[in-house]
Design a protein around this motif. Structure first.
Motif, mmCIF file in Angstrom:
data_model
loop_
_atom_site.group_PDB
_atom_site.id
_atom_site.type_symbol
_atom_site.label_atom_id
_atom_site.label_comp_id
_atom_site.label_asym_id
_atom_site.label_seq_id
_atom_site.Cartn_x
_atom_site.Cartn_y
_atom_site.Cartn_z
ATOM 1 N N GLY A 115 0.650 2.110 -12.108
ATOM 2 C CA GLY A 115 -0.553 2.707 -11.535
ATOM 3 C C GLY A 115 -1.627 2.986 -12.569
ATOM 4 N N ILE B 118 -0.698 6.548 3.731
ATOM 5 C CA ILE B 118 -1.199 6.199 2.396
ATOM 6 C C ILE B 118 -1.683 7.475 1.708
ATOM 7 N N THR C 272 0.823 -1.214 0.000
ATOM 8 C CA THR C 272 0.000 0.000 0.000
ATOM 9 C C THR C 272 0.856 1.262 0.000
ATOM 10 N N LEU C 273 2.116 1.123 0.372
ATOM 11 C CA LEU C 273 3.018 2.289 0.357
ATOM 12 C C LEU C 273 4.095 2.104 -0.703
ATOM 13 N N ARG C 274 3.753 1.432 -1.820
ATOM 14 C CA ARG C 274 4.832 1.058 -2.736
ATOM 15 C C ARG C 274 5.500 2.231 -3.426
ATOM 16 N N THR C 275 4.876 3.400 -3.460
ATOM 17 C CA THR C 275 5.555 4.551 -4.064
ATOM 18 C C THR C 275 6.789 4.958 -3.270
ATOM 19 N N GLY D 255 4.354 10.325 -3.875
ATOM 20 C CA GLY D 255 2.981 9.965 -4.241
ATOM 21 C C GLY D 255 2.458 10.645 -5.481
ATOM 22 N N TYR E 125 1.593 9.724 1.043
ATOM 23 C CA TYR E 125 2.679 9.169 0.236
ATOM 24 C C TYR E 125 2.211 8.392 -0.983
ATOM 25 N N ASN E 126 0.958 7.939 -0.984
ATOM 26 C CA ASN E 126 0.492 7.117 -2.106
ATOM 27 C C ASN E 126 -1.009 7.298 -2.357
ATOM 28 N N ASN F 97 5.043 9.111 -10.604
ATOM 29 C CA ASN F 97 5.666 8.003 -9.874
ATOM 30 C C ASN F 97 4.743 6.801 -9.814
ATOM 31 N N TYR F 98 3.485 7.084 -9.552
ATOM 32 C CA TYR F 98 2.536 5.970 -9.411
ATOM 33 C C TYR F 98 2.326 5.266 -10.753
ATOM 34 N N GLN G 200 -2.910 5.326 -5.332
ATOM 35 C CA GLN G 200 -3.258 3.907 -5.208
ATOM 36 C C GLN G 200 -4.597 3.747 -4.491
#
Lengths: 157, 440
Positions: free
Chosen positions: B42, B112, B19-22, B32, B115-116, B36-37, B119
């Motif tokens: 993404g 989340i 869930t925090l893969r970025t 985020g 930072y992301n 990047n995503y 997603q």
């Protein structure tokens, strides 16, 4: 009673909901009104209710239920400090002592010059950065030490 | 996302980022952001299912296979929850994300969001497609205004890029998603209180049934999931439900974000595989601070039972592991206490929290939480009586199970578990009028 800028912000919030559900925007509308006026008087709450077309009591219920609304005047900078368990374990008591001595106020009091007021808060959901406080409901300050508090207060004056 | 300048403090080397893969992309400024995503694949899953018209039942089957369980604390299987939504409904169905984390020690959804966020947006859009929801709301905790603004900016980016709005990818699929800002009420983390709050009312939980799937936002069918649950969905569709299940252990699929706070060297969020031994997670968080000794852990937020060091040291961090060890996973909010902690004072603070946050609707909770607090306060003030311990137990047992929502149980659990595991400390405090641990 509210500026056009604030009314535009309320209109933006209203756009998130079906037209027939104007009450849904009341929390945002009260937040926006409070940001402009510093706190929520009965008159402001009634004005917001009228603007949305809902009973004044419906807006008052919301204003009294959620604890980030201020129903009494606060300082120009409202400091809310969390004292819940994760913050307590990392020394929030020391930060509270420091703030109270430095500002010469207790909780729910305003400094003589009207600059600061101090409030005890419940968990703010940022416990990894404990101890912490936020200013005017918007700016979060984490990993506090007495020295860091002094620095933040210095910048706010 | 100009606002986003928060440095990431956690060590990522031993984490398994889903869930925090970025965070694996760039740690300096905007991990985020949309570019990047997209680089990580993404929105490809959303595009695939929408343009290929993948059947809703196939997506639900995949989510069931993943064994994703609700990350907000209840652990209810997400795929099963999705199957409760009515397939055909004449009118708008809603999708709600519960980002109202306010239980002490819980701060995972915030990461989340900041930072992301994309997603989460993609996960919600996939859920909306699957469940036929036209409109979604992400209800974000009141105190994190700066993160709320980050999410609003991410929504803007997604709309401009054609991932939200009308006729997505040239199909007839439409989904509008909005951010809603809470304003300081823990109870709104309860899904029906949250729905009331979205409607602009006091956050007082509703009777269930009817459940949100039949009567939710504005009285319409509504699916409510936690932030971390939605954010797991794009990964599940990209890699398959089985791959997600395989990251974890039987009955606890995938990874889990653990919020570690209290007496550790490196507090923060750690995303790890379900089933990780507690000692490994503690080591990732830098161990107990100042070289002290572990005394107790609240493993999943105060609504889960406190565990003495002896009970948690051998436990694994998953639903079954913690339940076998005498507590539960909750939202994965691990509050760590070292040997200088006075458990009486700690419980007094927690009981004040539940007293302050009770919505006041049910008498046992409204009156009981205040009563518990006043008894604990008099013990800490040196005016306790030995029979107070039985009184505290009795009040708590009479709150539990007698309220509309789970806040009643949440308030009772710390009282019962603290007294059960640390009774001598309470007795000492009552007899001597001071703490056994601090001597004050």
């Amino acid at each position: 009673m509210l500026s056009q800028v604030s009314l535009d912000k309320i209109e933006y919030e209203l756009s998130k909901y079906p037209k027939e559900n104007r009450q849904a925007a009341v929390m945002s509308a009260l937040r926006i009104a409070q940001a402009e006026q510093g706190w929520l008087s009965k008159e402001t709450i009634a004005y917001v209710a009228e603007y949305l077309g809902i009973p004044a009591i419906a807006a008052l219920e919301v204003a009294t239920f959620y604890n980030m609304y201020d129903l009494q005047p606060v300082g120009k900078y409202k400091i809310t400090i969390c004292t819940n368990i994760s913050c307590m374990l990392r020394g929030s008591d020391e930060i509270v002592d420091h703030l109270q001595k430095k500002l010469k106020v207790g909780f729910n009091e305003v400094t003589e010059d009207g600059q600061f007021s101090l409030k005890e808060g419940e968990c703010m959901g940022c416990c990894g950065g404990a101890p912490l406080m936020h200013v005017n409901n918007t700016h979060m300050h984490e990993f506090l030490t007495p020295a860091k508090v002094d620095e933040i207060l210095g910048e706010l004056k | 996302m100009s606002l986003h300048k928060t440095p990431v403090v956690a060590d990522l080397s031993k984490q398994t980022l889903v869930t925090l893969r970025t965070l694996s992309e760039s740690q300096d400024a905007n991990p985020g952001n949309l570019k990047n995503y997209e680089k990580l694949g993404g929105y490809a899953q959303l595009k695939r299912i929408v343009t290929e018209k993948v059947k809703a039942t196939d997506i639900i089957t995949e989510v069931k296979t993943s064994n994703l369980r609700g990350r907000g604390g209840a652990g209810f299987p997400t795929g099963l929850k999705w199957s409760f939504m009515p397939r055909y409904f004449d009118g708008t169905k809603y999708l709600v994300c519960n980002s109202d984390e306010g239980e002490p020690g819980t701060f995972k959804d915030r990461d989340i969001i900041r930072y992301n966020p994309h997603q989460l947006i993609e996960g919600m859009a996939i859920a909306a497609y699957t469940l036929g929801a036209r409109v979604g709301y992400n209800y974000i905790h009141g105190e994190i205004w700066q993160d709320y603004e980050i999410f609003e900016e991410a929504l803007d980016e997604a709309r401009k890029a054609g991932y939200l709005g009308e006729n997505l990818f040239g199909t007839n699929f439409c989904f509008d998603l909005y951010a809603v800002h809470g304003y300081g009420a823990y109870i709104c983390g309860e899904e029906t209180a949250l729905i009331e709050s979205i409607e602009g009312k006091k956050g007082q939980p509703r009777f269930k049934p009817p459940f949100p799937a039949s009567y939710g936002v504005f009285g319409k069918p509504t699916n409510v999931n936690n932030t971390e649950s939605y954010a797991s969905i794009p990964w599940i569709l990209q890699h398959g439900g089985q791959a997600f299940q395989d990251l974890g252990v039987p009955n606890s699929g995938g990874t889990k974000l653990f919020s570690v706070s209290g007496h550790v060297e490196k507090p923060g969020n750690y995303e790890v595989k379900m089933g990780m031994p507690f000692v490994d997670l503690l080591e990732m968080a830098g161990g107990i601070w100042h070289g002290r000794t572990l005394k107790a852990v609240i493993p999943g937020g105060p609504s889960t039972a406190v565990m003495p060091a002896s009970a948690i040291l051998g436990a694994t961090m998953d639903y079954e592991g913690l339940s076998k060890a005498g507590s539960s996973l909750g939202a994965g909010s691990m509050i760590v206490m070292d040997d200088t902690t006075c458990m009486v004072t700690a419980l007094k603070r927690l009981s004040y929290f539940f007293y302050e946050e009770s919505c006041g609707q049910c008498t046992p909770c409204r009156e009981g939480t205040g009563w518990v607090y006043r008894v604990l306060k008099r013990i800490v003030d040196g005016e306790g009586k030995m029979e107070d311990l039985d009184l505290l137990t009795d009040i708590s047992n009479n709150i539990s199970g007698r309220t509309i929502c789970a806040l009643g149980e949440a308030a009772a659990t710390p009282v019962l578990s603290f007294i059960k595991h640390f009774r001598p400390e309470f007795e000492y405090y009552i007899q001597h009028g001071k703490s056994m641990v601090t001597g004050k």
